[in-house]
Structure formats: C-alpha cells, structure tokens
Design a protein around this motif. Structure first.
Motif, PDB file in Angstrom:
ATOM      1  N   TRP A 166       0.939  -1.285  -0.038  1.00  0.00           N
ATOM      2  CA  TRP A 166       0.027  -0.209   0.047  1.00  0.00           C
ATOM      3  C   TRP A 166       1.084   1.129  -0.141  1.00  0.00           C
ATOM      4  O   TRP A 166       0.582   2.339  -0.608  1.00  0.00           O
ATOM      5  N   ALA A 167       1.996   1.007   0.697  1.00  0.00           N
ATOM      6  CA  ALA A 167       2.846   2.250   0.570  1.00  0.00           C
ATOM      7  C   ALA A 167       3.546   2.452  -0.667  1.00  0.00           C
ATOM      8  O   ALA A 167       3.628   3.679  -1.109  1.00  0.00           O
ATOM      9  N   ILE A 168       3.982   1.178  -1.290  1.00  0.00           N
ATOM     10  CA  ILE A 168       4.437   1.340  -2.508  1.00  0.00           C
ATOM     11  C   ILE A 168       3.490   2.082  -3.422  1.00  0.00           C
ATOM     12  O   ILE A 168       3.943   2.764  -4.745  1.00  0.00           O
ATOM     13  N   GLY A 169       2.332   1.642  -3.399  1.00  0.00           N
ATOM     14  CA  GLY A 169       1.293   2.181  -4.433  1.00  0.00           C
ATOM     15  C   GLY A 169       1.055   3.228  -4.286  1.00  0.00           C
ATOM     16  O   GLY A 169       0.355   3.973  -5.336  1.00  0.00           O
ATOM     17  N   ALA A 170       1.293   4.329  -3.539  1.00  0.00           N
ATOM     18  CA  ALA A 170       0.821   5.648  -3.231  1.00  0.00           C
ATOM     19  C   ALA A 170       1.401   6.562  -4.341  1.00  0.00           C
ATOM     20  O   ALA A 170       0.790   7.260  -5.088  1.00  0.00           O
ATOM     21  N   PRO A 171       2.949   6.468  -4.602  1.00  0.00           N
ATOM     22  CA  PRO A 171       3.431   7.371  -5.773  1.00  0.00           C
ATOM     23  C   PRO A 171       3.077   6.794  -7.030  1.00  0.00           C
ATOM     24  O   PRO A 171       2.840   7.461  -8.077  1.00  0.00           O
ATOM     25  N   ILE A 172       2.772   5.446  -7.100  1.00  0.00           N
ATOM     26  CA  ILE A 172       2.284   4.730  -8.519  1.00  0.00           C
ATOM     27  C   ILE A 172       0.856   5.157  -8.803  1.00  0.00           C
ATOM     28  O   ILE A 172       0.819   5.611  -9.802  1.00  0.00           O
ATOM     29  N   ILE A 173       0.077   5.453  -8.128  1.00  0.00           N
ATOM     30  CA  ILE A 173      -1.313   5.876  -8.211  1.00  0.00           C
ATOM     31  C   ILE A 173      -1.250   7.105  -8.741  1.00  0.00           C
ATOM     32  O   ILE A 173      -1.923   7.769  -9.432  1.00  0.00           O
ATOM     33  N   VAL A 174      -0.450   8.174  -7.583  1.00  0.00           N
ATOM     34  CA  VAL A 174      -0.677   9.550  -7.639  1.00  0.00           C
ATOM     35  C   VAL A 174       0.120   9.934  -8.909  1.00  0.00           C
ATOM     36  O   VAL A 174      -0.320  10.657  -9.802  1.00  0.00           O
ATOM     37  N   LEU A 175       1.436   9.337  -9.026  1.00  0.00           N
ATOM     38  CA  LEU A 175       1.855   9.924 -10.356  1.00  0.00           C
ATOM     39  C   LEU A 175       1.706   9.215 -11.523  1.00  0.00           C
ATOM     40  O   LEU A 175       1.522   9.871 -12.687  1.00  0.00           O
ATOM     41  N   GLY A 176       1.339   8.219 -11.558  1.00  0.00           N
ATOM     42  CA  GLY A 176       0.692   7.270 -12.696  1.00  0.00           C
ATOM     43  C   GLY A 176      -0.606   7.849 -13.094  1.00  0.00           C
ATOM     44  O   GLY A 176      -0.854   8.154 -14.324  1.00  0.00           O
ATOM     45  N   GLY A 177      -1.389   8.431 -12.238  1.00  0.00           N
ATOM     46  CA  GLY A 177      -2.594   9.245 -12.739  1.00  0.00           C
ATOM     47  C   GLY A 177      -2.394  10.366 -13.515  1.00  0.00           C
ATOM     48  O   GLY A 177      -2.978  10.505 -14.257  1.00  0.00           O
ATOM     49  N   ILE A 178      -1.541  11.263 -12.981  1.00  0.00           N
ATOM     50  CA  ILE A 178      -0.851  12.310 -13.730  1.00  0.00           C
ATOM     51  C   ILE A 178      -0.715  12.113 -15.192  1.00  0.00           C
ATOM     52  O   ILE A 178      -1.112  12.729 -16.003  1.00  0.00           O
ATOM     53  N   TYR A 179       0.446  11.101 -15.191  1.00  0.00           N
ATOM     54  CA  TYR A 179       0.999  10.999 -16.512  1.00  0.00           C
ATOM     55  C   TYR A 179       0.000  10.324 -17.548  1.00  0.00           C
ATOM     56  O   TYR A 179       0.235  10.333 -18.777  1.00  0.00           O
ATOM     57  N   ALA A 180      -1.021   9.616 -16.821  1.00  0.00           N
ATOM     58  CA  ALA A 180      -2.061   8.649 -17.689  1.00  0.00           C
ATOM     59  C   ALA A 180      -3.091   9.724 -18.426  1.00  0.00           C
ATOM     60  O   ALA A 180      -3.926   9.230 -19.041  1.00  0.00           O
ATOM     61  N   GLY A 181      -2.823  10.989 -17.607  1.00  0.00           N
ATOM     62  CA  GLY A 181      -4.071  11.840 -17.878  1.00  0.00           C
ATOM     63  C   GLY A 181      -5.389  11.861 -17.242  1.00  0.00           C
ATOM     64  O   GLY A 181      -6.274  12.302 -17.698  1.00  0.00           O
TER      65      GLY A 181
END
Length: 428
Positions: free
Chosen positions: A219-234
């Motif tokens: 869940w900790a690893i997922g935080a930057p993946i969700i946040v940054l991934g959401g930005i760059y996926a539009g």
C-alpha cells in the motif's frame, strides 16, 4: 537614485540583522516602489495575485498527504523494504537511510520532511549500531534533500507557478536526476562506511525477506504509483492528484495499517496549516519583489554582465548555479526561487535553455543549500535528531555534497538526459 542597488542593499542588510525573509523582501519592495514612483497598492495586488493560481492548492494537499502517510505507518513499511533491500551490505543502515529517503521522497514532496521522517528512525538505529552520530545525521540530511527533486516536489511546484512552466513536465524531469543522486549517495555512504569501519556486513541478501516486506508495504509502494501514474496517464491534474493522495493516505492509515488516530490527523492538519501559512507569507511579499525585478529590467542588466560569455551557455549556467549555491547558504529555498527565477530565467531562455531544465537546476542548487550552513534546514533537523552540533554535522556532510555537485554539472553539460522523459511523454 539607483533603485535595484538600494533594494539589494536594504534586503541583504535586513537579512544580516535577522529580519525574517518576508519582511525583508517587503521593506525592499516598498523602497523600490517609492523610488520608481509606483503606487504601494502594487504590493497588495501582487500578494493577492500570488495566491490566485489554482495549482497552489497542490502544495498544502501534498504536505498533508505526506504527514498522513508518515503517521499512518507507510514510512515504517518503506524503511523495512529498504532494510531488506540493502541492509545486509557494509554500512547497511546508512544505505537503508538513502534508499528509504528515495522512497519517502515520492510521498512527501519536501526535503526537511523526508529528513525528519526517515532520520527519526534510522539515525537512532545507526547510533545504536555504533555509527558516528554526526555521520548518521549528515547522511539523513543528504538523503532527505532528494525529497525536493523526486516528484511530487513542493519546490518544483513553486518554480512552476512563478515561471509558468508545466508541473507534469517538471515532475517527469526530476525523476532521473533524483534517482542518479540517490545512487551516487549510496556509493558515497558505502565508501565512507567502509573507510570508517561502520556497519559490518551481516547475513547475505536473500529474496524471501525482501518480497515479504514488499508485500507488507504494497500500500505504501502504491501511493506514488497511483498519484504519479494518474498524472501521466491523464486521469487527473496535479491538483487533483494531491487530493487523491490525501484520500489515499487517510484510507490506508485508518483502515489498512490503522496507524492513524484522530489526534494524529489533527496534528497533521496543524502542521500543514503552519507550513502553508509560512509559504503564503513568503510568497506574497517575494512575488512583488520579483515583479519589481522585471519593472527595473534587471534581467537585461544581468545579461550585459554575462555578455562576454553568452556564447557559452554551459558557462553561464555554471555561474548562475554557483550564485544560487552561495545565496542558498543564507536564503531559504522558496524566496530564492521566487526572486531569482525572475532575474535569471529570461537569461537562460535567451541562451535557448529549456525552462524545465532550468527549473531542475534551480531546485538542485536548493538541495545543496539544504546541506550548507548557516541556513541548512536539513542539517538543523538532522542535528536535533542526532543530538550533535550544527558544526559537526556540517563537516560530516561535506563529502555527501559531491553527488549533488556531480549531477548538477552533468545537467548543465549534458542537458538532454534531464529533458528526455518529459519530451518523450509530451513532445518537445
């Protein structure tokens, strides 16, 4: 009367006698307005417009998200993953400090916050394992500085606001330099630990404990993946991503790791309010100061000073970087970015330098400022945790500045590797 000279003397003089930066900038701005016969209402108008940009809401939300994630138990999981990844090698706890700082940087957006979150755990552990207290503190401070370059970064957001540069492009551009600095810090930490005899190598590395720690910390690893991934996926904008980060931190802290309590949530909110209040006070007065820089056409005067070397862009950038580092020893990062971006960004653009690259260079010099006295914020934080003097921890931090200087020079001399990711994602 020479307005810019009077403003500079008044500003520096106020700082020298201990006047807080916002008031020093305000007094210098009032003086400049009077000399130029400009109504003093410009100061209030500038402060008001400085608070208008909607992306400014990103900063308090990322600060709050970082606090919630730290107090909710995510930082502990990230440190455990770092232990299982590099803790078995020589100087393992020092390596853990750097790796954990890189992980937490993707949550906090702040150098001092990263230093406090990781250092509060790893510095006492290093002292207990007979590491030098000043080395442990210096390493936590150096690792924490990565928090200002690896996205999300509050300083990159500030630069984006004052320079009208894309936040997603800046975030992408900060990833590779941040990782490279982290890798070089690992090399430096290992070399120093080996030379000083800190941290004997323990049991050999195995995949099992690392995979178990990674699963526990998913869940900790997922935080930057969700946040940054959401930005760059539009999927969402940086401001929306910050809101998602707050919700994610609350959800995981309350219902998954269950480390959050009402008291901790209120403490996080209080810390966020104090921090953003400080930022807004600085932003209001320094924005007007920066506008006066344009009114007095100071960038043209500075460009004239660089005229003999203007055909060598790399040399001009090195001179600007040296100036930034020297100023960063005395001035906090936020006013430094707001005031001097107005002065030097036009010069950089005349040289054909990408504003994104210039932003990463600017923040990298701020990171070096975090590690240099007398206004080295990370050093103050780490010295209190390690219970050593600022002088001792400053001396121990000197070798750890080398990775930052190397990466800074690499960015100036070979800029393409910094802008590669944003150009690949968004085009040149």
């Amino acid at each position: 009367m020479n307005g810019p000279l009077v403003m500079a003397v008044l500003f520096v003089g106020c700082l020298a006698i201990g006047v807080p930066v916002p008031f020093a900038a305000g007094l210098a701005t009032i003086c400049g307005l009077l000399i130029a016969d400009i109504p003093l209402t410009l100061l209030a108008q500038s402060a008001f417009t400085a608070f208008e940009p909607f992306p400014l809401t990103t900063i308090p939300m990322f600060i709050l998200a970082g606090q919630l994630m730290e107090k909710g138990g995510m930082s502990d999981r990230l440190i455990e993953i770092a232990k299982r990844l590099v803790g078995a090698y020589r100087g393992g706890l020092g390596l853990v400090t750097v790796v954990a700082s890189m992980f937490f940087a993707a949550l906090s957006g702040s150098g001092p916050a990263t230093t406090a979150a990781v250092g509060s755990v790893t510095i006492p552990a290093m002292i207990k394992e007979e590491y030098s207290a000043r080395f442990g503190g210096a390493l936590a401070a150096a690792g924490g500085a990565i928090g200002s370059i690896i996205p999300p970064s509050n300083l990159l957001i500030i630069y984006a606001l004052v320079s009208d540069t894309s936040i997603p492009r800046l975030f992408l551009a900060g990833i590779v330099p941040g990782v490279v600095v982290g890798l070089l810090l690992l090399v430096a930490a290992y070399a120093i630990a080996r030379y000083k005899g800190f941290g004997e190598k323990t049991e050999p590395f195995t995949w099992g404990p690392l995979l178990r720690a990674a699963w526990d910390g998913k869940w900790a690893i997922g935080a930057p993946i969700i946040v940054l991934g959401g930005i760059y996926a539009g999927i969402f904008t940086p401001s929306e991503a910050a809101g998602v980060a707050v919700f994610y931190g609350l959800f995981v802290g309350l219902f998954v790791y269950r480390g959050l309590t009402l008291g901790k949530i209120m403490e996080s909110a209080r810390f966020t309010a104090i921090t953003i209040g400080t930022v807004l006070i600085i932003l209001g007065t320094t924005k007007a100061f920066g506008q006066l820089v344009t009114v007095y056409d100071i960038p043209s005067d500075m460009a004239a000073l660089f005229a003999p070397i203007m055909e060598h862009a790399w040399l001009v950038l090195i001179c600007i970087a040296i100036f930034y580092v020297l100023v960063g020893m005395w001035l906090e990062s936020i006013p430094q970015i707001i005031i001097f971006t107005a002065v030097f960004l036009p010069i950089a653009q005349q040289l054909g330098v990408d504003p994104v690259l210039f932003g990463i260079i600017t923040v990298m010099t701020c990171e070096i400022g975090f590690l240099t006295p007398p206004i080295g914020v990370n050093l103050f934080v780490a010295s209190k945790i390690a219970n050593v003097t600022l002088e001792d921890i400053s001396a121990a931090a000197l070798p750890l500045l080398i990775p930052y200087v190397i990466v800074l020079l690499m960015m100036i001399l070979i800029p393409e590797w910094v802008t590669f990711l944003p150009d690949l994602r968004y085009g040149e």
